[in-house]
Design a protein around this motif. Sequence first.
Motif, mmCIF file in Angstrom:
data_model
loop_
_atom_site.group_PDB
_atom_site.id
_atom_site.type_symbol
_atom_site.label_atom_id
_atom_site.label_comp_id
_atom_site.label_asym_id
_atom_site.label_seq_id
_atom_site.Cartn_x
_atom_site.Cartn_y
_atom_site.Cartn_z
ATOM 1 N N ARG A 155 0.804 -1.259 -0.297
ATOM 2 C CA ARG A 155 0.118 -0.058 0.010
ATOM 3 C C ARG A 155 1.090 1.600 0.135
ATOM 4 N NH1 ARG A 155 -2.128 -3.372 3.800
ATOM 5 N NH2 ARG A 155 -4.269 -4.276 3.372
ATOM 6 N N GLN A 182 -0.558 5.815 -0.099
ATOM 7 C CA GLN A 182 -0.729 6.301 1.048
ATOM 8 C C GLN A 182 -0.197 7.295 0.603
ATOM 9 O OE1 GLN A 182 -3.425 4.726 3.245
ATOM 10 N NE2 GLN A 182 -4.102 3.210 2.022
ATOM 11 N N TYR A 200 1.652 6.821 5.899
ATOM 12 C CA TYR A 200 2.001 5.342 5.807
ATOM 13 C C TYR A 200 3.527 5.155 5.749
ATOM 14 C CZ TYR A 200 1.105 0.943 4.132
ATOM 15 O OH TYR A 200 1.249 -0.877 4.885
ATOM 16 N N TYR A 240 4.926 4.876 8.968
ATOM 17 C CA TYR A 240 5.226 2.902 9.760
ATOM 18 C C TYR A 240 5.957 1.939 8.733
ATOM 19 C CZ TYR A 240 3.044 -0.864 8.727
ATOM 20 O OH TYR A 240 2.559 -2.316 8.834
ATOM 21 N N ALA A 241 5.676 2.306 8.016
ATOM 22 C CA ALA A 241 6.580 1.809 7.538
ATOM 23 C C ALA A 241 7.932 1.569 7.296
ATOM 24 C CB ALA A 241 6.874 1.305 5.340
ATOM 25 N N ASP A 281 8.139 -0.076 11.067
ATOM 26 C CA ASP A 281 7.896 -0.989 11.106
ATOM 27 C C ASP A 281 8.963 -1.429 10.538
ATOM 28 O OD1 ASP A 281 5.728 -3.484 11.566
ATOM 29 O OD2 ASP A 281 6.672 -3.456 9.317
ATOM 30 N N ARG A 320 -6.943 5.877 9.765
ATOM 31 C CA ARG A 320 -6.923 4.665 9.083
ATOM 32 C C ARG A 320 -5.517 4.211 9.036
ATOM 33 N NH1 ARG A 320 -7.910 7.884 4.748
ATOM 34 N NH2 ARG A 320 -5.798 8.512 3.000
ATOM 35 N N THR A 321 -4.245 5.650 9.473
ATOM 36 C CA THR A 321 -3.075 4.428 9.551
ATOM 37 C C THR A 321 -2.698 4.499 11.307
ATOM 38 O OG1 THR A 321 -2.705 6.362 8.172
ATOM 39 C CG2 THR A 321 -0.834 4.992 9.230
ATOM 40 N N THR A 355 -4.536 2.883 12.909
ATOM 41 C CA THR A 355 -4.597 0.749 13.077
ATOM 42 C C THR A 355 -2.717 0.451 12.757
ATOM 43 O OG1 THR A 355 -6.743 1.070 12.352
ATOM 44 C CG2 THR A 355 -5.618 -0.936 12.245
ATOM 45 N N TYR A 356 -2.529 0.776 11.976
ATOM 46 C CA TYR A 356 -0.916 0.177 11.611
ATOM 47 C C TYR A 356 -0.030 0.413 12.529
ATOM 48 C CZ TYR A 356 -2.787 -0.382 7.243
ATOM 49 O OH TYR A 356 -4.522 -0.752 5.789
ATOM 50 N N ASP A 360 -0.470 -2.290 15.572
ATOM 51 C CA ASP A 360 0.217 -3.399 14.963
ATOM 52 C C ASP A 360 2.219 -3.369 15.782
ATOM 53 O OD1 ASP A 360 0.115 -6.093 14.026
ATOM 54 O OD2 ASP A 360 2.187 -5.151 12.509
#
Length: 363
Positions: A171, A175, A179, A182-183, A186, A258-259, A261-262, A265
């Motif tokens: 994604r 995005q 995002y 986040y990536a 992560d 919506r981000t 939620t990531y 995680d």
Amino acid sequence: MKLFNKKIKLKIRSQDYKKHVGQVPGTLVYTGKKTDNVLKIDSFDYNKDRLEETQIIDINDAKLFRDTDSITWINVNGLNFTDEIETIGNHYELHPLVLEDIVNTNQRPKIDEYDDYIFVVLKMLHYDDQEKMILEQVSFVLGKNYVISFQEAEGDVFDSIRDRLRHAKGRVRTQHSDYLLYALMDSVVDHYFSVIEILGNKIEDLETELFAGQPREDINIEVQQLKREILKVRRAIFPLREVVSRIEKIEHPLIYKRTITYFRDVYDHLIQVSENIDIYREMIWSLMDMYMTTVSNKMNEVMKVLTIIATIFIPLTFIAGIYGMNFEYIPELQYKYSYFILWGIMILLFVGMLIYFRRKKWL
């Protein structure tokens, strides 16, 4: 001499913290040890339909991505180039204290919120080919349509992100910039799992060797080194939990719902890593106790053998002492076979005590 060398090392180690003493707040002073000869800046400018990957040679070219319609990831390698970093920071209107924190590699993982951007600091951990732990500070600046990452030197854990950008996997190309942040975070956290897996294997190997009862003489040094590595991971992970937790609760226009939620995680992964680190920490203390017990047992075995030998020779020494006295009249000395009888008695005592100790399972 050893004490003198130890003092020298402690003095050198503390110099990194002294670099900021007396400096004006906002002064850029690089406190790390990794120095690159060339400043390397890579950029990925992309949207859903296109990607432009560029290696920036002229520092002024890094200023072109602030107001574009696409998303841009600018990766800066070489924190020792403080003038160039200050130039980039001035263009993107970063606070002087943010720039100071970027080049201060002793920074604790944290997050700072500003009106137009969010600043995040964390620690990147991975093992090299010689299984030596590499700890490096990484700073992120999240803007409306960009993410700027600052690293000490070339070499990181973001190859999977680059591959996803190049081949439009997942994604990330569809995005917003949050995002992308986040990536990147992560990817750092995912490599924590690789680090703790290697730590777990090292602990199991040492535990097996200690249980075998024949540990190497330098195994205590390995246990201490492993303990330091676990503490490094713990210092990197525990503050990062607070950072990700704040991102989950943040109310900032740059972080979309919506981000969240990531990021939740990522927080779950950090909890899992933290639990494993706590377990490994307890196991390391157990290894230290096991090592001390093994050394104590070996010492007890040696002392037991020496005690048995001394016990055997006590009656023999007693007999030899009696007949070694210089009295003029000792009746047994006049007997023809006294010498052989005495030897026989001493041998019988020796063999009899060995049999007795064997039956008692002391031997």
